[in-house]
Design an enzyme around this catalytic site. Structure first.
Site, short mmCIF file in Angstrom:
data_model
loop_
_atom_site.label_atom_id
_atom_site.label_comp_id
_atom_site.label_asym_id
_atom_site.label_seq_id
_atom_site.Cartn_x
_atom_site.Cartn_y
_atom_site.Cartn_z
N ASP A 141 0.83 -1.20 0.00
CA ASP A 141 0.00 0.00 0.00
C ASP A 141 0.87 1.26 0.00
O ASP A 141 0.63 2.21 0.76
CB ASP A 141 -0.97 0.01 1.19
CG ASP A 141 -2.02 1.12 1.06
OD1 ASP A 141 -2.30 1.54 -0.07
OD2 ASP A 141 -2.55 1.57 2.10
N HIS A 184 -2.85 0.27 11.61
CA HIS A 184 -2.80 -1.14 11.22
C HIS A 184 -1.36 -1.58 10.97
O HIS A 184 -0.46 -0.76 10.85
CB HIS A 184 -3.63 -1.37 9.95
CG HIS A 184 -3.46 -0.28 8.92
ND1 HIS A 184 -4.39 0.71 8.74
CD2 HIS A 184 -2.47 -0.01 8.05
CE1 HIS A 184 -3.98 1.53 7.79
NE2 HIS A 184 -2.80 1.13 7.36
N GLN A 252 -3.85 -5.50 5.41
CA GLN A 252 -3.60 -4.51 6.47
C GLN A 252 -4.52 -4.80 7.65
O GLN A 252 -5.73 -4.56 7.57
CB GLN A 252 -3.83 -3.08 5.93
CG GLN A 252 -2.72 -2.62 5.00
CD GLN A 252 -3.11 -1.41 4.15
OE1 GLN A 252 -4.11 -1.42 3.44
NE2 GLN A 252 -2.31 -0.35 4.24
N ARG A 282 3.80 12.15 11.27
CA ARG A 282 2.49 12.13 10.63
C ARG A 282 1.79 10.84 11.06
O ARG A 282 2.26 9.74 10.79
CB ARG A 282 2.64 12.15 9.11
CG ARG A 282 1.32 11.98 8.33
CD ARG A 282 1.65 11.71 6.88
NE ARG A 282 0.53 11.59 5.98
CZ ARG A 282 -0.16 10.47 5.73
NH1 ARG A 282 0.12 9.36 6.40
NH2 ARG A 282 -1.13 10.44 4.85
N ASP A 284 -0.93 8.32 10.64
CA ASP A 284 -1.74 7.91 9.50
C ASP A 284 -3.12 7.42 9.92
O ASP A 284 -3.27 6.72 10.92
CB ASP A 284 -0.98 6.79 8.78
CG ASP A 284 -1.70 6.30 7.55
OD1 ASP A 284 -1.89 7.13 6.64
OD2 ASP A 284 -2.08 5.12 7.49
N GLU A 326 -3.59 12.79 10.01
CA GLU A 326 -4.10 12.51 8.68
C GLU A 326 -5.51 11.98 8.87
O GLU A 326 -5.74 10.80 9.11
CB GLU A 326 -3.24 11.48 7.94
CG GLU A 326 -3.56 11.43 6.44
CD GLU A 326 -4.34 10.20 5.99
OE1 GLU A 326 -4.86 10.23 4.87
OE2 GLU A 326 -4.47 9.23 6.75
N HIS A 395 -0.14 11.99 -2.24
CA HIS A 395 0.01 10.67 -2.84
C HIS A 395 -1.33 9.94 -2.95
O HIS A 395 -1.43 8.90 -3.59
CB HIS A 395 0.97 9.85 -1.99
CG HIS A 395 0.39 9.52 -0.65
ND1 HIS A 395 0.15 10.48 0.31
CD2 HIS A 395 -0.06 8.36 -0.12
CE1 HIS A 395 -0.41 9.92 1.36
NE2 HIS A 395 -0.54 8.62 1.14
N ASP A 396 -2.35 10.46 -2.26
CA ASP A 396 -3.65 9.79 -2.27
C ASP A 396 -4.57 10.38 -3.34
O ASP A 396 -4.24 11.37 -3.98
CB ASP A 396 -4.31 9.89 -0.89
CG ASP A 396 -3.80 8.80 0.05
OD1 ASP A 396 -3.38 7.74 -0.44
OD2 ASP A 396 -3.82 9.04 1.27
N ARG A 520 -3.74 5.25 -7.85
CA ARG A 520 -3.03 6.33 -7.16
C ARG A 520 -1.57 6.38 -7.58
O ARG A 520 -0.90 7.39 -7.43
CB ARG A 520 -3.12 6.13 -5.63
CG ARG A 520 -4.51 6.41 -5.07
CD ARG A 520 -4.57 6.13 -3.58
NE ARG A 520 -4.31 4.73 -3.28
CZ ARG A 520 -4.11 4.25 -2.06
NH1 ARG A 520 -4.14 5.06 -1.02
NH2 ARG A 520 -3.88 2.97 -1.86
C1 GLC Z 1 -3.64 6.81 4.61
C2 GLC Z 1 -2.61 6.89 3.51
C3 GLC Z 1 -3.05 6.05 2.36
C4 GLC Z 1 -3.22 4.64 2.83
C5 GLC Z 1 -4.14 4.58 4.02
C6 GLC Z 1 -4.04 3.27 4.68
O1 GLC Z 1 -4.82 7.37 4.23
O2 GLC Z 1 -2.42 8.23 3.15
O3 GLC Z 1 -2.12 6.12 1.32
O4 GLC Z 1 -3.76 3.87 1.80
O5 GLC Z 1 -3.80 5.50 5.02
O6 GLC Z 1 -2.86 3.16 5.41
C1 GLC Z 2 -7.56 7.23 3.87
C2 GLC Z 2 -8.28 8.49 3.61
C3 GLC Z 2 -9.13 8.37 2.37
C4 GLC Z 2 -8.30 7.87 1.26
C5 GLC Z 2 -7.76 6.53 1.64
C6 GLC Z 2 -6.95 5.85 0.58
O1 GLC Z 2 -8.48 6.37 4.38
O2 GLC Z 2 -9.04 8.83 4.72
O3 GLC Z 2 -9.66 9.59 2.01
O4 GLC Z 2 -9.06 7.80 0.11
O5 GLC Z 2 -6.97 6.65 2.76
O6 GLC Z 2 -6.24 6.68 -0.22
#
Ligand code: GLC
Ligand code: GLC
Length: 657
Positions: A141, A184, A252, A282, A284, A326, A395-396, A520
């Protein structure tokens, strides 16, 4: 706060600490522990008080904090002390960030160190190096499925190299942000492996169920994060013959924070990275930290308590270290991650401004600022000593996370409007110049999010393909305008690597079987350094974007009204294409900067005599700090060309009328 029960417990705990800890010089540690202990103890009791082993766990927690304190280098401790004394240091306008993958940016940590000067050339002095902890290949991921929280992926480098990089950056006055994926672990993490092997202690680290009874109850109200590739929130594990909660991908495994053992492990991980030189951690996916049947399992009160407790613990061991939340959730929910019921931030000092990000994209698509104005009006005021991370891309995917009520107030129908936005950015809408792809389409709910690089979403890719100079020019203006917004809104601007040279979508992920089902990756580039070299070629796309952003960054750093002390005022104006706000010097209220952005493809006028709540604004000789030019005024009407923005000050202080 002094309170007898917790004070005597504290004394008891200190007596029971391991001898090697007791013998160390813990002067600062004791002072901070004393100051924070009441809060730590109360929160810990609230979360875990019903357990027989609560005292034992409390002792263990203090041991972890103390051990990490003893390990903390002298240099970092000096930084802690300096930051305690200047505790608003991060609200300054001098910070400008960039998020990057070390391998995508420069191959590995060593390459990243070599390219630090590139970031300095641009003006970036805060780097979020995306997660680089050990991850299984394929099921990673993008770094967020960690199989060892305390080591670096050997493909990226070593712990020693990371320490060197951190020291190298410190010498240059740059900040390092590292991730801790608190929600996770990878299913390849040792804890998950031991859980699979049947060890109860580690099965208790996760949410594991024999049959579908409880999972089915959860599923009734839990949404899906990756509906296409990872539907549902539980995964059957053959080896254990049990169901495991897996909110994100099936590999995960969600950590179970009802277990204090998990909490203590993760505090240890946070402090570990703090000691490797992270200035900012950060955290997550914090919205997901607590699960409760009958809820969406996001933003639960206990998730906030856990974050408060993490903050209090970090405050004792590494008080100079900041947290980023985040939490990509609804606008009203996001601000709660600064700390509920607190006056100054008591959870995370920094939070992603996902609302502003999504609203900016709305304005790009609609060419007006109706929803942007509405959404920002509804954004609650932040606490003091808390700041936004303002970003355009990361990155998302881009989630259209604004409030339906605001969409209605802006005059649209929510479902149709959201569908329009997805169509717009995926190029389905006919007049669109955007080249994105839909991400995580959910047929059950009709939801979709958007992938794509900033440049491709803003029209640069289409412009270059059509060899259309005008379209290229518009795209560049849009890119600079969006940067102009995150650089002046208030908060830390977080650029995304590659955007500074107009990096287009990278579709090579499709050839990689491990990435092909996650688009992504199209906006997680490998920097093409030959392309980056073209920033020195006058008139090239790269040069125009790079120099444009570089100039804006330099200006931002010198404009004190851009520091973030809740000193922004949104001005409601009649022209719906314009987004207008005022930034005021935190100490000298007469010093202001008027920010005006035009999202339309045609020139627009701003009537300075009639500035909504502000009455009027009269300029002697308005100066645009962003370009250094003096925009024309006609009868106190300001002309704003298409996709242009101004940072206006007055050479002659006539100011407000
Ligand atoms: C956060 C990260 C995303 C990831 C998710 C699960 O949202 O920014 O890239 O997929 O967490 O860890
Ligand atoms: C996190 C964010 C969500 C995003 C995802 C995967 O769960 O909250 O907005 O889309 O990660 O990128």
């Amino acid at each position: 706060m002094y309170e007898q029960v917790s004070h005597s417990l504290l004394n008891e705990i200190l007596n029971e600490l391991k001898p090697e800890i007791r013998r160390s010089d813990l002067r600062h540690f004791y002072t901070r522990l004393g100051a924070n202990f009441y809060a730590i103890h109360s929160l810990f009791l609230h979360l875990y008080g019903q357990r027989d082993d609560v005292k034992e766990k409390m002792i263990r927690l203090v041991e972890v904090m103390a051990s990490r304190y003893i390990e903390r280098s002298n240099e970092l401790e000096q930084l802690d002390i300096a930051r305690e004394q200047d505790h608003n240091w991060f609200l300054s306008q001098e910070w400008v960030g960039m998020a990057l993958y070390a391998d995508g940016f420069a191959g590995n940590l060593e390459g990243m160190k070599e390219h630090i000067t590139y970031l300095q050339e641009l003006g970036v002095n805060l780097v979020h190096a995306m997660p680089m902890m050990v991850c299984p290949q394929g099921a990673s991921d993008g770094g967020y499925a960690v199989s060892n929280f305390k080591d670096i992926d050997p493909r990226v480098g070593t712990l020693q190299e990371l320490n060197d990089l951190a020291a190298h950056m410190r010498q240059r006055g740059m900040l390092l942000t590292l991730d801790v994926v608190v929600n996770h672990t990878s299913d390849e993490h040792e804890w998950a492996k031991r859980a699979r092997a049947g060890e109860q202690q580690f099965q208790d680290y996760y949410y594991i169920f024999r049959d579908r009874n409880v999972p089915d109850m959860f599923e009734e109200s839990m949404p899906e994060v990756f509906p296409e590739t990872s539907p549902g929130n539980f995964t059957w594990n053959e080896e254990m013959q049990q169901w495991v909660m897996t909110v994100f991908h099936d590999y995960q495994w969600d950590l179970n924070y009802t277990n204090p053992g998990v909490f203590i492990e993760m505090v240890d991980v946070i402090l570990f990275w703090a000691n490797q030189g992270a200035d900012i951690v950060r955290l997550d996916a914090v919205a997901y930290l607590w699960k409760k049947i009958g809820t969406v399992c996001q933003n639960e009160r206990e998730a906030h308590l856990i974050l408060q407790l993490m903050k209090d613990c970090c405050q004792v061991t590494a008080p100079g270290v900041l947290f980023i939340a985040e939490a990509i959730v609804a606008p009203l929910e996001i601000t709660r991650y600064f700390g509920e019921d607190a006056i100054i931030a008591k959870e995370c000092e920094i939070a992603y401004n996902a609302t502003f990000m999504a609203l900016l994209w709305d304005s790009v698509a609609t060419r007006n600022a109706k929803l942007l104005n509405q959404g920002i009006t509804s954004l609650p005021t932040k606490l003091d000593r808390a700041t936004w991370l303002n970003y355009i891309r990361c990155h998302d995917d881009i989630g259209l996370g604004f409030d339906n009520a605001d969409i209605v107030r802006a005059g649209y129908e929510p479902l149709a409007h959201r569908r329009f936005l997805v169509d717009y950015f995926t190029g389905v809408f006919e007049e669109s110049e955007s080249r994105g792809l839909p991400f995580a389409r959910n047929d059950k709910t009709g939801d979709a999010r958007i992938s794509g690089s900033l440049a491709s979403l803003a029209g640069l890719e289409a412009g270059i393909e059509a060899n259309d100079d005008e379209a290229i020019d518009s795209a560049i203006r849009r890119i600079l305008m969006l940067h102009g917004m995150i650089l002046s809104f208030g908060g830390i601007p977080l650029l995304y690597y590659g955007d500074e040279i107009g990096t287009l979508n990278d579709c090579s992920f499709l050839e990689d079987e491990e990435k092909a089902d996650d688009n992504r990756w199209m906006h997680r580039p490998r920097i093409d350094w030959e392309k980056a070299e073209r920033r020195h070629q006058h008139g090239s796309v790269e040069q125009r974007i790079f120099d444009g952003i570089k100039k804006l960054i330099a200006v931002r750093k010198s404009v004190e009204p851009f520091a973030d002390f809740n000193n922004r005022e949104l001005l409601s104006v009649e022209n719906e294409h314009l987004f207008v706000f005022l930034r005021t010097h935190p100490a000298r209220p007469s010093e202001t900067v008027l920010v005006v952005a035009n999202f339309d493809s045609r020139s627009q006028h701003l009537d300075l005599d009639n500035l909504g709540n502000r009455g009027g604004f009269r300029f002697g000789a308005p100066q645009d700090l962003a370009s250094g030019e003096s925009p024309a005024l006609f009868k106190n009407q300001l002309v704003v060309p298409p996709y242009r923005f101004y940072w206006l000050t007055d050479q002659h202080p006539t100011g407000l009328v």
